[in-house]
Design an enzyme around this catalytic site. Sequence first.
Site, PDB file in Angstrom:
ATOM      1  N   GLU A  51      -7.094   0.393   5.732  1.00 10.16           N
ATOM      2  CA  GLU A  51      -7.523  -0.601   4.748  1.00 10.16           C
ATOM      3  C   GLU A  51      -7.035  -2.017   5.087  1.00 10.16           C
ATOM      4  O   GLU A  51      -6.298  -2.642   4.312  1.00 10.16           O
ATOM      5  CB  GLU A  51      -7.031  -0.233   3.348  1.00 10.16           C
ATOM      6  CG  GLU A  51      -7.544   1.097   2.842  1.00 10.16           C
ATOM      7  CD  GLU A  51      -7.182   1.370   1.375  1.00 10.16           C
ATOM      8  OE1 GLU A  51      -6.423   0.587   0.792  1.00 10.16           O
ATOM      9  OE2 GLU A  51      -7.673   2.357   0.831  1.00 10.16           O
TER      10      GLU A  51
ATOM     11  N   GLU B 229      -9.145   9.307   2.391  1.00 10.56           N
ATOM     12  CA  GLU B 229      -8.316   9.283   1.178  1.00 10.56           C
ATOM     13  C   GLU B 229      -9.233   9.425  -0.019  1.00 10.56           C
ATOM     14  O   GLU B 229     -10.288   8.802  -0.079  1.00 10.56           O
ATOM     15  CB  GLU B 229      -7.554   7.955   1.003  1.00 10.56           C
ATOM     16  CG  GLU B 229      -6.383   7.748   1.900  1.00 10.56           C
ATOM     17  CD  GLU B 229      -5.642   6.434   1.612  1.00 10.56           C
ATOM     18  OE1 GLU B 229      -5.657   5.949   0.457  1.00 10.56           O
ATOM     19  OE2 GLU B 229      -5.067   5.882   2.568  1.00 10.56           O
TER      20      GLU B 229
HETATM   21  C1  BG6 Z   1      -4.873   3.328  -0.783  1.00  5.42           C
HETATM   22  C2  BG6 Z   1      -3.747   3.097   0.179  1.00  5.42           C
HETATM   23  O1  BG6 Z   1      -5.447   2.092  -1.058  1.00  5.42           O
HETATM   24  O2  BG6 Z   1      -4.602   3.806  -2.047  1.00  5.42           O
HETATM   25  C3  BG6 Z   1      -2.448   3.799  -0.203  1.00  5.42           C
HETATM   26  O3  BG6 Z   1      -4.107   3.419   1.492  1.00  5.42           O
HETATM   27  C4  BG6 Z   1      -2.246   3.772  -1.685  1.00  5.42           C
HETATM   28  O4  BG6 Z   1      -1.402   3.213   0.521  1.00  5.42           O
HETATM   29  C5  BG6 Z   1      -3.410   4.507  -2.342  1.00  5.42           C
HETATM   30  O5  BG6 Z   1      -1.000   4.299  -2.078  1.00  5.42           O
HETATM   31  C6  BG6 Z   1      -3.323   4.648  -3.852  1.00  5.42           C
HETATM   32  O6  BG6 Z   1      -3.273   3.412  -4.489  1.00  5.42           O
HETATM   33  P1  BG6 Z   1      -2.018   2.960  -5.348  1.00  5.42           P
HETATM   34  O7  BG6 Z   1      -2.134   1.498  -5.454  1.00  5.42           O
HETATM   35  O8  BG6 Z   1      -2.138   3.639  -6.667  1.00  5.42           O
HETATM   36  O9  BG6 Z   1      -0.816   3.391  -4.592  1.00  5.42           O
END
Ligand code: BG6
Length: 466
Positions: free
Chosen positions: A167, A365
């Site tokens: 990202e 993810e």
């Molecule tokens: C993604 C990232 O954007 O979302 C992670 O690659 C991140 O590093 C994950 O932890 C979840 O988002 P957040 O902001 O709730 O941690």
Amino acid sequence: MSEYIFPKGFWWGSATSATQTEGAADIDGKGENIWDHWYRNEPNRFFNQIGPNDTSQFYKGYKDDICLMKKLGHNSFRLSISWSRLIPAGTGRVNEKAVDFYNHILDELIAVGIEPFVNLYHFDMPLAMQNIGGWENREVVEAFEKYATTCFDLFGEKISKWFTQNEPIVPVEAGYLYDMHYPNVVDFKRAIQVGYHSILASAKVIKAFKEGGYTGKIGIILNVTPSYPRSEHPADKQAGRIADLFFNRSFLDPSVKGSFPQEMIQILRDMDSLPYTERLDKEIISKYTVDILGINYYQPRRVKAKEYMPHPDAPFMPEHFFDYYDMPGRKMNPYRGWEIYEKGIYDILINIKSNYGNIECFISENGMGVENEERFKNEEGIIQDDYRIDFFKGHLKWVHEAINEGVNVKGYQVWTFMDNWSWMNAYKNRYGLVSVDLEKDAERKVKKSGWWFKALGENNGFSENE
Ligand code: BG6
């Protein structure tokens, strides 16, 4: 009863990053990165003032964690290498203890039959590099290329899927527009330079990989959240297109097609914000595109035409062109404040098929962060996170549909294996298949979703009422 069975060899697993899980941030020769530095200076910016040293202690417990991953149906796992652990000053001396650590992890994964996917950069700029300007400085692009080559030399034989960055738009937005990451700058022109250099860095690393004759594939992980306009009105649709240009196509087009969208270049020209470039950059970006694309998806982006004109003297933001739209009745994850829109994952995949040459891709993810999950514990102390299972199923159905329609999607990795440190949110929202009890020396306990994931991996799919 509907059954969703996936193609043979589908990649099941999870993803994480070094800073969010390793802990041990100040031992065994690790250099400081921007997170260590920012936390030391402004701990109040982090939920419950928990910092990067207190993350899930993967550094200590990786052996057991990897064993548990295997038990929970993983055949693949994405981790990141911490640049500042491997090369403490960002450039120069390599930290042998880090080499040992990453070798042990990779060996352990391979020994139990989990394929390591390795990412080189996940928001974690070494402080020494940030001190000379971070991605704003071309010297950092060169240093990143050297660091990547060092990784290919050290670990290349064990890895067949590399990723240049996770990202990369997030450090641009969060660090240079919206004050959510260090260096907390609010400056559109500088943000554009940072974004441009990240893209150039990725292409240069791909060049080094190809020219160095390393084996395997190299890709990038992008959050390609689709923009949905409020209506079919031309002004709403235009808002959607511009949001897409800024937040998706800015990285997707150069990474996969090797070029920037013309309309985007025009907007930057109009804003007097074109980045500084050098003569050979264009050729490098156009020639060294990715072999494989990781797609992170959490929520859609809903937009509408602007209600009010922005203040003419306020700093320029992409939101100059659109407003966010709170669609009535949308399904929300109230803890993270993110909408849940399962079909979005399908729309992304179809877009990749139709407009990006159906490049080999996977969901890198997808997950649901929930606060205070303790309240869902049953008598045996197991968190009954049925909402997370529903979340996964809802998205997987659409991934399955995309496969039926010929999308070249090869796997599904959730965010994440065990609860981890979510940057400024620290341990507020938990995403894991496995819980981490910070009060009890980071004790792990498999959640209901973890056992469900085990069956998913073992059956290569699921049926509606499982
Ligand atoms: C993604 C990232 O954007 O979302 C992670 O690659 C991140 O590093 C994950 O932890 C979840 O988002 P957040 O902001 O709730 O941690």
